[in-house]
Design an enzyme around this catalytic site. Structure first.
Site, PDB file in Angstrom:
ATOM      1  N   CYS A   2       1.110   4.785   6.346  1.00 51.51           N
ATOM      2  CA  CYS A   2       1.019   6.243   6.286  1.00 51.51           C
ATOM      3  C   CYS A   2       1.772   6.787   5.074  1.00 51.51           C
ATOM      4  O   CYS A   2       2.663   6.144   4.539  1.00 51.51           O
ATOM      5  CB  CYS A   2       1.632   6.852   7.534  1.00 51.51           C
ATOM      6  SG  CYS A   2       1.090   6.076   9.039  1.00 51.51           S
ATOM      7  N   ARG A  27      -2.661   3.931  -0.895  1.00 45.33           N
ATOM      8  CA  ARG A  27      -2.037   3.121   0.156  1.00 45.33           C
ATOM      9  C   ARG A  27      -2.961   2.894   1.342  1.00 45.33           C
ATOM     10  O   ARG A  27      -2.671   2.062   2.189  1.00 45.33           O
ATOM     11  CB  ARG A  27      -0.767   3.832   0.669  1.00 45.33           C
ATOM     12  CG  ARG A  27       0.313   3.958  -0.377  1.00 45.33           C
ATOM     13  CD  ARG A  27       1.288   5.055   0.014  1.00 45.33           C
ATOM     14  NE  ARG A  27       1.891   4.789   1.302  1.00 45.33           N
ATOM     15  CZ  ARG A  27       3.015   4.131   1.469  1.00 45.33           C
ATOM     16  NH1 ARG A  27       3.658   3.663   0.435  1.00 45.33           N
ATOM     17  NH2 ARG A  27       3.503   3.939   2.673  1.00 45.33           N
ATOM     18  N   TRP A  74      -2.253   6.011   8.879  1.00 45.18           N
ATOM     19  CA  TRP A  74      -2.853   4.690   9.012  1.00 45.18           C
ATOM     20  C   TRP A  74      -2.629   4.356  10.477  1.00 45.18           C
ATOM     21  O   TRP A  74      -1.497   4.110  10.884  1.00 45.18           O
ATOM     22  CB  TRP A  74      -2.133   3.718   8.061  1.00 45.18           C
ATOM     23  CG  TRP A  74      -2.388   2.273   8.278  1.00 45.18           C
ATOM     24  CD1 TRP A  74      -1.655   1.414   9.046  1.00 45.18           C
ATOM     25  CD2 TRP A  74      -3.420   1.491   7.687  1.00 45.18           C
ATOM     26  NE1 TRP A  74      -2.180   0.160   8.978  1.00 45.18           N
ATOM     27  CE2 TRP A  74      -3.251   0.167   8.151  1.00 45.18           C
ATOM     28  CE3 TRP A  74      -4.470   1.778   6.814  1.00 45.18           C
ATOM     29  CZ2 TRP A  74      -4.112  -0.862   7.767  1.00 45.18           C
ATOM     30  CZ3 TRP A  74      -5.293   0.739   6.438  1.00 45.18           C
ATOM     31  CH2 TRP A  74      -5.115  -0.555   6.913  1.00 45.18           C
ATOM     32  N   ASN A 100       6.243   8.124   9.717  1.00 42.66           N
ATOM     33  CA  ASN A 100       5.720   6.779   9.402  1.00 42.66           C
ATOM     34  C   ASN A 100       6.508   5.771  10.219  1.00 42.66           C
ATOM     35  O   ASN A 100       7.706   5.955  10.416  1.00 42.66           O
ATOM     36  CB  ASN A 100       5.947   6.439   7.924  1.00 42.66           C
ATOM     37  CG  ASN A 100       5.048   7.219   7.005  1.00 42.66           C
ATOM     38  OD1 ASN A 100       4.202   7.968   7.471  1.00 42.66           O
ATOM     39  ND2 ASN A 100       5.233   7.052   5.715  1.00 42.66           N
ATOM     40  N   GLY A 101       5.872   4.686  10.650  1.00 43.70           N
ATOM     41  CA  GLY A 101       6.591   3.637  11.384  1.00 43.70           C
ATOM     42  C   GLY A 101       6.222   3.646  12.854  1.00 43.70           C
ATOM     43  O   GLY A 101       5.170   4.175  13.241  1.00 43.70           O
ATOM     44  N   GLU A 482      -3.946 -22.914   2.397  1.00 45.78           N
ATOM     45  CA  GLU A 482      -3.752 -21.516   2.002  1.00 45.78           C
ATOM     46  C   GLU A 482      -3.215 -21.437   0.564  1.00 45.78           C
ATOM     47  O   GLU A 482      -3.665 -20.608  -0.234  1.00 45.78           O
ATOM     48  CB  GLU A 482      -2.804 -20.817   2.992  1.00 45.78           C
ATOM     49  CG  GLU A 482      -2.432 -19.394   2.672  1.00 45.78           C
ATOM     50  CD  GLU A 482      -3.613 -18.437   2.484  1.00 45.78           C
ATOM     51  OE1 GLU A 482      -4.754 -18.824   2.778  1.00 45.78           O
ATOM     52  OE2 GLU A 482      -3.387 -17.322   1.993  1.00 45.78           O
ATOM     53  N   LYS A 486      -5.138 -19.566  -2.543  1.00 46.92           N
ATOM     54  CA  LYS A 486      -4.469 -18.505  -3.309  1.00 46.92           C
ATOM     55  C   LYS A 486      -4.550 -18.818  -4.794  1.00 46.92           C
ATOM     56  O   LYS A 486      -4.871 -17.971  -5.604  1.00 46.92           O
ATOM     57  CB  LYS A 486      -3.005 -18.444  -2.858  1.00 46.92           C
ATOM     58  CG  LYS A 486      -2.375 -17.141  -2.668  1.00 46.92           C
ATOM     59  CD  LYS A 486      -2.767 -16.282  -1.515  1.00 46.92           C
ATOM     60  CE  LYS A 486      -4.187 -16.215  -1.153  1.00 46.92           C
ATOM     61  NZ  LYS A 486      -4.471 -15.645   0.129  1.00 46.92           N
ATOM     62  N   GLU A 489      -8.275 -18.540  -6.208  1.00 46.22           N
ATOM     63  CA  GLU A 489      -8.936 -17.234  -6.251  1.00 46.22           C
ATOM     64  C   GLU A 489      -8.375 -16.297  -7.304  1.00 46.22           C
ATOM     65  O   GLU A 489      -9.101 -15.467  -7.843  1.00 46.22           O
ATOM     66  CB  GLU A 489      -8.979 -16.559  -4.868  1.00 46.22           C
ATOM     67  CG  GLU A 489      -7.692 -15.965  -4.354  1.00 46.22           C
ATOM     68  CD  GLU A 489      -7.904 -15.170  -3.045  1.00 46.22           C
ATOM     69  OE1 GLU A 489      -7.028 -15.262  -2.185  1.00 46.22           O
ATOM     70  OE2 GLU A 489      -8.923 -14.483  -2.896  1.00 46.22           O
ATOM     71  N   HIS A 505      -8.594 -42.320   1.315  1.00 45.94           N
ATOM     72  CA  HIS A 505      -9.989 -42.527   1.716  1.00 45.94           C
ATOM     73  C   HIS A 505     -10.966 -42.001   0.673  1.00 45.94           C
ATOM     74  O   HIS A 505     -12.136 -41.782   0.971  1.00 45.94           O
ATOM     75  CB  HIS A 505     -10.243 -41.881   3.079  1.00 45.94           C
ATOM     76  CG  HIS A 505      -9.396 -42.494   4.159  1.00 45.94           C
ATOM     77  ND1 HIS A 505      -9.587 -43.774   4.629  1.00 45.94           N
ATOM     78  CD2 HIS A 505      -8.307 -42.024   4.808  1.00 45.94           C
ATOM     79  CE1 HIS A 505      -8.679 -44.056   5.536  1.00 45.94           C
ATOM     80  NE2 HIS A 505      -7.880 -43.010   5.660  1.00 45.94           N
ATOM     81  N   LYS A 604     -12.327  -7.113  -1.716  1.00 51.70           N
ATOM     82  CA  LYS A 604     -11.297  -7.123  -0.675  1.00 51.70           C
ATOM     83  C   LYS A 604     -11.930  -7.238   0.708  1.00 51.70           C
ATOM     84  O   LYS A 604     -11.453  -7.980   1.554  1.00 51.70           O
ATOM     85  CB  LYS A 604     -10.456  -5.847  -0.773  1.00 51.70           C
ATOM     86  CG  LYS A 604      -9.359  -5.756   0.261  1.00 51.70           C
ATOM     87  CD  LYS A 604      -8.298  -6.816   0.005  1.00 51.70           C
ATOM     88  CE  LYS A 604      -7.233  -6.871   1.060  1.00 51.70           C
ATOM     89  NZ  LYS A 604      -6.530  -8.175   1.042  1.00 51.70           N
TER      90      LYS A 604
END
Ligand code: M6R
Length: 609
Positions: A2, A27, A74, A100-101, A482, A486, A489, A505, A604
């Protein structure tokens, strides 16, 4: 996350509020609102959707007045809607609040207030704030705000406005940012510098536990006991674009650094105060169903799939239920075996990934119960699933997912523990051990983020190699996957992750002199085996960068460089081991001059099959 703005001065408050909120649009948000005091009463205007929709709703009828507050929301508690949007008011419309929060104890407070006759209009946690203010106000605005602050628990930045106290805004913060911009004959409040930078570069940055009384002529800062706090003016010397990124060069770096805060938010309210157990109030399945689950599918794409792999390990180990982890685009076409004892967990940061959404629908069609783990309230996946556990990471803007991954891992761990509690499959002491370990993770991530210089050096030294391998066993292999995604990409380096025991193998044929290999060796249960695999690649003259816990004194004998992360339980260490890999990818991309936040060919949110 937010956005908050506040204005008090001689100018038109609404003009600043709308302009400031526009500066915070980057944001991410799902609704917006403003409240302006016209000298007599407070006018509140809000709308679900973009700011453009709020502006359209206002048309030429812009609220008039020289004091006001505004907010972009948000969604956390309650879906995006006009009613859930901020600002929120008390029963009489005398007090308004933007926040916010998360107010963790809002349910108990709400119950108490309802008993006293207060009427609530929204599903939000925030709405308890103006009602508390109404309850405590006896003519002294500051004293009432102090009382409110003493009663609430959680993380927040808040601005309070009162009809009875013209020309005075009061704000406070705990774990969420809040700045006060110092103007001439006017002062500003914002959750982020971009909202005020066009008006002033002179600011006070509020610290946790501080409260500020802001008028057009001055700012008085004090603690909750009313004791004045002396603060230095902070001169902002960033340009507007840098300010959006909080002073970081890219959103990705900002989001990597936001992980301690994001993880705290994910954990917030989900651990018993005495650290004895996990609480997931949002899950309302009866225990009989969870006791009777015979099969779990975890279905996701990309980074979320990698989080799912760790989730499989957690749930199988803790709750002793068999779990299959599937790539969403494969799952829906492979005719999975599903019955009423099946639970399908879909994981998605955006909640809009079409492959994941389609897999979710397919699982439902086949008779599975469904659970979404997502970051976006009201997203398609959140709406489609039977139940939802939110990650509360805040908006992720960079294409490369970072804080979404760590918060998804946290939710997976909470789910594993929660099901273990219900199924009685893990000793109480082990649950406590893991819960207590979890509480340390935000601080440990912060420590991991402190020492980036060696990572920058490796990125510069190896950033121009065209091939990199990642190896690991058990949970280290999941983290390797992962790390490799990263790197490829955002830096376009060809990166492959292998289960270390699988090299011999076939893949070992590719290991040649000077080829960089990132070896993750944090898992004690397979440590010796991983060391043997590291020796295999060293014997072919690869350059090995090891990732180990800071109590490890062995690995450095066998590799070229070691990056250490704080020691923790081997179940939890993926949350730390991934951080240097994110940074390595970031700095390798910088070395190669890549567009970090917008890598080529990628989006995204992937809403095509
Ligand atoms: O929004 P989702 O979590 O469903 O997105 C899934 C993937 O598209 C996403 O994780 C992607 O792999 C990221 N770019 C990885 O950094």
């Amino acid at each position: 996350m937010c956005g908050i703005v506040g204005y008090v001065g001689d100018g038109e408050a609404a003009r600043f509020l709308l302009e400031g909120l526009t500066k915070l649009e980057y944001r991410g948000y799902d609704s917006a609102g403003i409240a302006v005091f016209d000298g007599e009463k407070i006018r509140v205007e809000k709308s679900v959707g973009r700011l453009a929709e709020l502006k359209e709703k206002l048309g030429d009828n812009i609220p008039v007045g020289t004091m006001g507050i505004g907010h972009t929301r948000w969604a956390t508690h309650g879906r995006p809607s006009d009613l859930n949007s901020h600002p929120h008011t008390d029963c009489a419309g005398d007090f308004v609040v933007v926040h916010n929060g998360i107010i963790e104890n809002y349910l108990a407070l709400k119950e108490e207030l309802i008993k006293k006759g207060h009427k609530f209009l929204s599903e939000t946690d925030t709405e308890v704030l103006p009602h508390l203010l109404e309850e405590f106000y006896d003519g002294d605005f500051e004293a009432a705000v102090r009382e409110v602050l003493r009663r609430i628990e959680g993380s927040y930045s808040i601005v309070f406005m009162s009809r009875n106290d013209p020309g005075k805004l009061i704000c406070s913060k705990q774990d969420n940012p809040l700045v006060i911009g110092l103007g001439k004959g006017e002062n500003f409040i914002a959750s982020d510098i971009p909202a005020i930078i066009a008006h002033t570069r002179r600011t006070y940055i509020l610290s946790d536990g501080e409260m500020a009384v802001v008028t057009k002529v001055g700012v008085a800062i004090m603690n909750y006991a009313g004791v004045p706090v002396r603060k230095k003016v902070f001169e902002v010397n960033w340009n507007a674009e840098a300010a959006e990124k909080g002073g970081f060069e890219h959103f990705m770096l900002k989001e990597i650094h936001e992980q301690p805060k994001a993880v705290r938010a994910t954990l917030s309210g989900r651990i018993e105060k005495d650290g004895s157990a996990v609480v997931l109030e949002e899950l309302s399945w009866d225990k009989a169903f969870l006791n009777d689950v015979r099969k779990i599918f975890i279905v996701a794409c990309g980074t979320a799939y990698h989080a799912g792999l760790v989730g499989k390990y957690y749930i199988e180990n803790m709750a002793r239920i068999s779990v299959e982890c599937d790539i969403a685009s494969e799952f829906r076409y492979r005719s999975p075996i599903i019955d009423e004892h099946t639970l399908t967990i879909v994981v998605s940061q955006s909640g809009e990934t079409i492959d994941t959404l389609a897999a979710l629908k397919e699982a439902k069609r086949l008779g599975s119960k469904t659970l979404a783990v997502t970051n976006v309230v009201g997203s398609s996946i959140a709406r489609e699933a039977d139940q939802v556990v939110y990650t509360w990471a805040g908006p992720e803007i960079a294409v490369a997912s970072t804080k979404a991954y760590t918060t998804q891992l946290i939710v997976m761990l909470l789910l594993g523990l929660y099901m273990a509690q219900i199924r009685d499959s893990l000793p109480k002491e082990r649950i406590e051990e893991l819960v207590n370990g979890l509480k340390e993770i935000p601080t440990q991530i912060s420590r991991t983020l402190e020492d980036v210089d060696p990572i920058k050096t490796f990125a510069r030294r190896y950033g121009f190699n065209e091939h990199v391998f990642f190896i690991g066993r058990s949970l280290d292999y999941d983290v390797a996957l992962e790390g490799s995604l990263k790197l490829k990409e955002i830096s376009y380096i060809h990166a492959e992750a292998y289960a270390a025991g699988e090299l011999k193998h076939g893949t070992l044929a590719l290991i040649v002199d000077s080829l960089p290999v990132i070896a993750i060796a944090t898992q004690k249960s397979v440590y010796e085996k991983t060391l043997s695999n590291i020796k295999e690649v060293k014997a072919r003259d690869a350059v090995v960068i090891g990732i180990a816990s800071d109590t490890d004194t062995e690995l450095e004998k066998y590799v070229d460089h070691v990056i250490k992360v704080p020691e923790t339980d081997e179940m939890l260490i993926p949350l730390l081991a991934v951080v240097p890999l994110q940074l390595l990818a970031y700095y390798a991309a910088i070395t190669r001059g890549c567009d970090v936040d917008k890598p080529r060919n990628l989006a995204k949110s992937v809403t095509v099959e």
